[in-house]
Enzyme design. Structure first.
Site, PDB file in Angstrom:
ATOM      1  N   SER A   1       1.016  -1.260  -0.290  1.00  0.00           N
ATOM      2  CA  SER A   1       0.260   0.111  -0.476  1.00  0.00           C
ATOM      3  C   SER A   1       1.171   0.908   0.462  1.00  0.00           C
ATOM      4  O   SER A   1       1.375   1.215  -0.545  1.00  0.00           O
ATOM      5  CB  SER A   1      -1.117  -0.140   0.751  1.00  0.00           C
ATOM      6  OG  SER A   1      -1.944   1.231   2.265  1.00  0.00           O
TER       7      SER A   1
ATOM      8  N   ASP B   1      -9.222  -3.903  -6.726  1.00  0.00           N
ATOM      9  CA  ASP B   1      -8.404  -3.749  -5.790  1.00  0.00           C
ATOM     10  C   ASP B   1      -9.816  -1.738  -5.109  1.00  0.00           C
ATOM     11  O   ASP B   1      -9.524  -1.275  -6.460  1.00  0.00           O
ATOM     12  CB  ASP B   1      -6.909  -2.610  -6.058  1.00  0.00           C
ATOM     13  CG  ASP B   1      -6.845  -2.150  -4.789  1.00  0.00           C
ATOM     14  OD1 ASP B   1      -7.310  -1.559  -4.110  1.00  0.00           O
ATOM     15  OD2 ASP B   1      -5.081  -2.341  -4.743  1.00  0.00           O
TER      16      ASP B   1
ATOM     17  N   HIS C   1      -7.783  -5.354  -1.857  1.00  0.00           N
ATOM     18  CA  HIS C   1      -6.317  -4.233  -1.359  1.00  0.00           C
ATOM     19  C   HIS C   1      -4.689  -5.347  -0.746  1.00  0.00           C
ATOM     20  O   HIS C   1      -3.790  -4.766  -1.110  1.00  0.00           O
ATOM     21  CB  HIS C   1      -6.495  -2.756  -0.888  1.00  0.00           C
ATOM     22  CG  HIS C   1      -5.622  -1.664   0.047  1.00  0.00           C
ATOM     23  ND1 HIS C   1      -5.484  -1.244  -1.481  1.00  0.00           N
ATOM     24  CD2 HIS C   1      -4.744  -1.531   0.635  1.00  0.00           C
ATOM     25  CE1 HIS C   1      -3.815  -0.377  -0.891  1.00  0.00           C
ATOM     26  NE2 HIS C   1      -3.890  -0.673   0.068  1.00  0.00           N
TER      27      HIS C   1
END
Length: 293
Positions: free
Chosen positions: A87, A209, A239
């Site tokens: 991320s 995502d 995600h």
């Protein structure tokens, strides 16, 4: 719930610096760290001042400085040091690779240059302006379902954890506006530096995502300066790909890429580019067709 600010596994001559997501903890990367350790890699998943959960706010330059310091510690002990991030941690990993071009490989998992997924509130773009108002100290973005998870059983478990604690294995219950502002600054800085990042690069991203859309991965792929570049798309995750349905796939592909990158670096003074088996097979087929023409 007690959250360790550091996780370390010792391995052979190849170490991997693992960087978790914004305002989160090493819990996010626990499965991957253990998998890589079992495969013989040394891993270090540090907590970083001002970036990790439960630490006082600091500007993004300090995040990069702290992460580079962790890289340098590993570089003194291991022949190869690679960087992996999840991320916003992937964006931070890219920043470290820019500062330390000696990095063996760069692994970008759910890379986030923009929080532009379908689960992000429509008013997200207004937060850049709100940062300069009294809202800066009052607003925080609260995580909600699906918590980055396609796996419904794990999602339910995380929902229960979020009710009792401010942190879970897939991230924090909320992220403050100052952290989001600094994350935006970091992303803007990395966008400008991608061309000069030549470290071998693996990108893994979920096509569904909901936090950072596939546009993030496509942008990095199109602009990063790496000559050895591989992009893998996942179709059964959201995600948090290090915890979701395809976490084993993610871990295996990371280990494979790390090995290929290290092998290429020692094969000769001017090693040929390493390509995936699928691409090598396609190139052979093309050569056969051209040979018959």
């Amino acid at each position: 719930m007690t959250v360790s600010n550091k996780s370390t596994f010792r391995g052979n001559d190849h170490a991997v610096l693992l960087l978790h997501g914004l305002s989160s903890s090493p819990l996010e990367l626990r499965f991957l760290a253990r998998f890589l350790a079992d495969e013989g890699f040394a891993t270090n998943t540090p907590g970083l001042p001002g970036y990790s959960a439960r630490s006082a706010h600091q500007p993004m330059e300090q995040w990069v400085h702290a992460a580079v310091a962790e890289f340098d510690k590993l570089a003194k002990q291991y022949r190869h040091v690679s960087i992996c991030g999840l991320s916003m941690g992937a964006t931070l990993a890219a920043a470290v690779a820019h500062e330390r071009p000696s990095a063996r490989a760069l692994l970008l998992l759910s890379v986030t240059l923009s929080y532009d997924g379908r689960a992000i509130p429509w008013y997200r773009f207004l937060l850049s302006y709100a940062y300069y108002t009294p809202l800066r100290s009052r607003y925080s973005y609260r995580e909600h379902e699906p918590y980055g998870l396609r796996n419904e059983a794990l999602r339910a478990k995380i929902a229960r954890t979020m009710q009792k604690s401010d942190i879970s294995e897939v991230g924090p219950a909320s992220i403050g506006m100052p952290a989001l502002h600094e994350a935006s600054r970091l992303a803007g800085s990395v966008r400008k530096k991608l061309k000069s990042i030549v470290t071998d690069c693996l990108i893994i991203h979920a096509i569904d995502d909901e936090t950072s859309s596939p546009h993030n991965a496509r942008y990095v792929s199109a602009n990063v300066g790496a000559s050895f570049l591989r992009t893998i798309w996942l179709d059964d995750s959201y995600h948090m790909i290090t915890s979701d349905n395809e976490r084993e796939v993610v871990a295996r592909e990371c280990a494979l890429f790390l090995r290929e990158s290290a092998a290429a670096s020692v094969s000769s003074d001017n090693p040929a580019p390493v390509v995936s088996r699928a691409l090598a097979r396609r190139l052979r087929q093309l050569a056969q067709v051209l040979g018959k023409a």
